[in-house]
Design a protein around this motif. Structure first.
Motif, PDB file in Angstrom:
ATOM      1  N   ASP A   2       0.852  -1.179   0.000  1.00 14.74           N
ATOM      2  CA  ASP A   2       0.000   0.000   0.000  1.00 14.74           C
ATOM      3  C   ASP A   2       0.892   1.233   0.000  1.00 14.74           C
ATOM      4  O   ASP A   2       1.485   1.590   1.015  1.00 14.74           O
ATOM      5  CB  ASP A   2      -0.910  -0.009   1.237  1.00 14.74           C
ATOM      6  CG  ASP A   2      -1.826   1.200   1.292  1.00 14.74           C
ATOM      7  OD1 ASP A   2      -1.848   1.977   0.314  1.00 14.74           O
ATOM      8  OD2 ASP A   2      -2.505   1.372   2.315  1.00 14.74           O
ATOM      9  N   LEU A   3       1.005   1.897  -1.152  1.00 22.30           N
ATOM     10  CA  LEU A   3       1.905   3.028  -1.274  1.00 22.30           C
ATOM     11  C   LEU A   3       1.353   4.304  -0.662  1.00 22.30           C
ATOM     12  O   LEU A   3       2.030   5.319  -0.659  1.00 22.30           O
ATOM     13  CB  LEU A   3       2.256   3.248  -2.747  1.00 22.30           C
ATOM     14  CG  LEU A   3       3.015   2.100  -3.393  1.00 22.30           C
ATOM     15  CD1 LEU A   3       3.242   2.386  -4.869  1.00 22.30           C
ATOM     16  CD2 LEU A   3       4.332   1.849  -2.695  1.00 22.30           C
ATOM     17  N   THR A   4       0.146   4.274  -0.125  1.00 20.79           N
ATOM     18  CA  THR A   4      -0.392   5.458   0.531  1.00 20.79           C
ATOM     19  C   THR A   4      -0.037   5.470   2.010  1.00 20.79           C
ATOM     20  O   THR A   4      -0.345   6.401   2.717  1.00 20.79           O
ATOM     21  CB  THR A   4      -1.930   5.536   0.375  1.00 20.79           C
ATOM     22  OG1 THR A   4      -2.513   4.385   0.985  1.00 20.79           O
ATOM     23  CG2 THR A   4      -2.313   5.615  -1.085  1.00 20.79           C
ATOM     24  N   ASP A   5       0.623   4.442   2.484  1.00 21.89           N
ATOM     25  CA  ASP A   5       0.992   4.305   3.885  1.00 21.89           C
ATOM     26  C   ASP A   5       2.445   4.744   4.061  1.00 21.89           C
ATOM     27  O   ASP A   5       3.358   4.102   3.543  1.00 21.89           O
ATOM     28  CB  ASP A   5       0.812   2.844   4.307  1.00 21.89           C
ATOM     29  CG  ASP A   5       1.159   2.590   5.749  1.00 21.89           C
ATOM     30  OD1 ASP A   5       1.426   3.557   6.490  1.00 21.89           O
ATOM     31  OD2 ASP A   5       1.170   1.418   6.142  1.00 21.89           O
ATOM     32  N   LEU A   6       2.669   5.829   4.796  1.00 14.74           N
ATOM     33  CA  LEU A   6       4.018   6.352   4.982  1.00 14.74           C
ATOM     34  C   LEU A   6       4.921   5.355   5.692  1.00 14.74           C
ATOM     35  O   LEU A   6       6.126   5.339   5.455  1.00 14.74           O
ATOM     36  CB  LEU A   6       4.003   7.676   5.744  1.00 14.74           C
ATOM     37  CG  LEU A   6       5.389   8.310   5.960  1.00 14.74           C
ATOM     38  CD1 LEU A   6       6.049   8.642   4.626  1.00 14.74           C
ATOM     39  CD2 LEU A   6       5.301   9.542   6.827  1.00 14.74           C
ATOM     40  N   ARG A   8       5.530   2.427   5.103  1.00 10.49           N
ATOM     41  CA  ARG A   8       6.264   1.636   4.103  1.00 10.49           C
ATOM     42  C   ARG A   8       7.353   2.456   3.421  1.00 10.49           C
ATOM     43  O   ARG A   8       8.214   1.911   2.748  1.00 10.49           O
ATOM     44  CB  ARG A   8       5.311   1.111   3.049  1.00 10.49           C
ATOM     45  CG  ARG A   8       4.224   0.258   3.621  1.00 10.49           C
ATOM     46  CD  ARG A   8       4.294  -1.097   2.987  1.00 10.49           C
ATOM     47  NE  ARG A   8       3.157  -1.891   3.383  1.00 10.49           N
ATOM     48  CZ  ARG A   8       3.275  -2.992   4.102  1.00 10.49           C
ATOM     49  NH1 ARG A   8       4.438  -3.408   4.480  1.00 10.49           N
ATOM     50  NH2 ARG A   8       2.211  -3.673   4.429  1.00 10.49           N
ATOM     51  N   GLN A  10       9.018   5.184   5.127  1.00 12.42           N
ATOM     52  CA  GLN A  10       9.796   5.970   6.081  1.00 12.42           C
ATOM     53  C   GLN A  10      11.295   5.856   5.834  1.00 12.42           C
ATOM     54  O   GLN A  10      12.021   6.815   5.996  1.00 12.42           O
ATOM     55  CB  GLN A  10       9.480   5.564   7.509  1.00 12.42           C
ATOM     56  CG  GLN A  10       8.178   6.141   7.993  1.00 12.42           C
ATOM     57  CD  GLN A  10       7.890   5.754   9.422  1.00 12.42           C
ATOM     58  OE1 GLN A  10       8.157   4.643   9.850  1.00 12.42           O
ATOM     59  NE2 GLN A  10       7.349   6.685  10.161  1.00 12.42           N
ATOM     60  N   ILE A  56       6.908  11.196  -2.829  1.00 13.74           N
ATOM     61  CA  ILE A  56       6.298  10.536  -1.665  1.00 13.74           C
ATOM     62  C   ILE A  56       5.066  11.302  -1.193  1.00 13.74           C
ATOM     63  O   ILE A  56       4.053  10.702  -0.846  1.00 13.74           O
ATOM     64  CB  ILE A  56       7.325  10.346  -0.532  1.00 13.74           C
ATOM     65  CG1 ILE A  56       8.430   9.382  -0.991  1.00 13.74           C
ATOM     66  CG2 ILE A  56       6.648   9.813   0.726  1.00 13.74           C
ATOM     67  CD1 ILE A  56       9.620   9.295  -0.046  1.00 13.74           C
ATOM     68  N   SER A  57       5.129  12.627  -1.203  1.00 14.95           N
ATOM     69  CA  SER A  57       3.957  13.431  -0.822  1.00 14.95           C
ATOM     70  C   SER A  57       2.770  13.134  -1.728  1.00 14.95           C
ATOM     71  O   SER A  57       1.637  12.991  -1.256  1.00 14.95           O
ATOM     72  CB  SER A  57       4.285  14.930  -0.880  1.00 14.95           C
ATOM     73  OG  SER A  57       5.219  15.286   0.104  1.00 14.95           O
ATOM     74  N   ILE A  60       1.311   9.532  -0.899  1.00 17.80           N
ATOM     75  CA  ILE A  60       0.526   9.341   0.325  1.00 17.80           C
ATOM     76  C   ILE A  60      -0.532  10.420   0.531  1.00 17.80           C
ATOM     77  O   ILE A  60      -1.341  10.315   1.444  1.00 17.80           O
ATOM     78  CB  ILE A  60       1.424   9.228   1.574  1.00 17.80           C
ATOM     79  CG1 ILE A  60       2.125  10.555   1.880  1.00 17.80           C
ATOM     80  CG2 ILE A  60       2.422   8.098   1.427  1.00 17.80           C
ATOM     81  CD1 ILE A  60       2.733  10.605   3.256  1.00 17.80           C
ATOM     82  N   ARG A  62      -0.114  13.523   1.496  1.00 16.86           N
ATOM     83  CA  ARG A  62       0.227  14.450   2.590  1.00 16.86           C
ATOM     84  C   ARG A  62       1.649  14.941   2.381  1.00 16.86           C
ATOM     85  O   ARG A  62       2.492  14.196   1.881  1.00 16.86           O
ATOM     86  CB  ARG A  62       0.145  13.735   3.942  1.00 16.86           C
ATOM     87  CG  ARG A  62      -1.260  13.261   4.267  1.00 16.86           C
ATOM     88  CD  ARG A  62      -1.311  12.509   5.562  1.00 16.86           C
ATOM     89  NE  ARG A  62      -1.074  13.412   6.687  1.00 16.86           N
ATOM     90  CZ  ARG A  62      -0.986  13.005   7.941  1.00 16.86           C
ATOM     91  NH1 ARG A  62      -1.112  11.728   8.236  1.00 16.86           N
ATOM     92  NH2 ARG A  62      -0.783  13.865   8.912  1.00 16.86           N
TER      93      ARG A  62
END
Length: 93
Positions: A2-6, A8, A10, A56-57, A60, A62
């Motif tokens: 799930d690439l929307t989960d930071l 994964r 960090q 990354i922003s 996710i 954000r």
């Protein structure tokens, strides 16, 4: 993944490859679409953090801030060598 989960994303590994012309190419197995390349290595290294923050922003939804995990950038000495550096992404305050 799930690439929307930071969580994964960090810790992001960035791979450095010296180009035959003396330039530099970077990519990350952790961040799809992250690839930078230029004949001037300084221009590539200057773009790593802004590019990772943007990608990354967007992934996710954000804003995030990215920083190098170490104080030394391990650039390769030869075009047959690959080096890696770790970066850390956090939600922007």
């Amino acid at each position: 993944m799930d690439l929307t989960d930071l969580s994964r994303l960090q810790h992001v590994s960035v791979v450095f490859e010296k180009r035959p012309d003396g330039g530099l190419r970077v990519s990350s197995p952790d961040v799809p679409g992250f690839r930078l390349s230029h004949s001037n290595p300084a221009l590539v290294t200057a773009d790593i953090i802004p590019a990772l923050e943007t990608i990354i922003s967007e992934m996710i939804g954000r804003p995030v801030r990215v920083a190098m995990a170490s104080s030394r950038l391990p650039l390769p000495d030869s075009s047959s060598e690959q080096t890696k550096a770790d970066y850390v992404a956090k939600i922007a305050a």
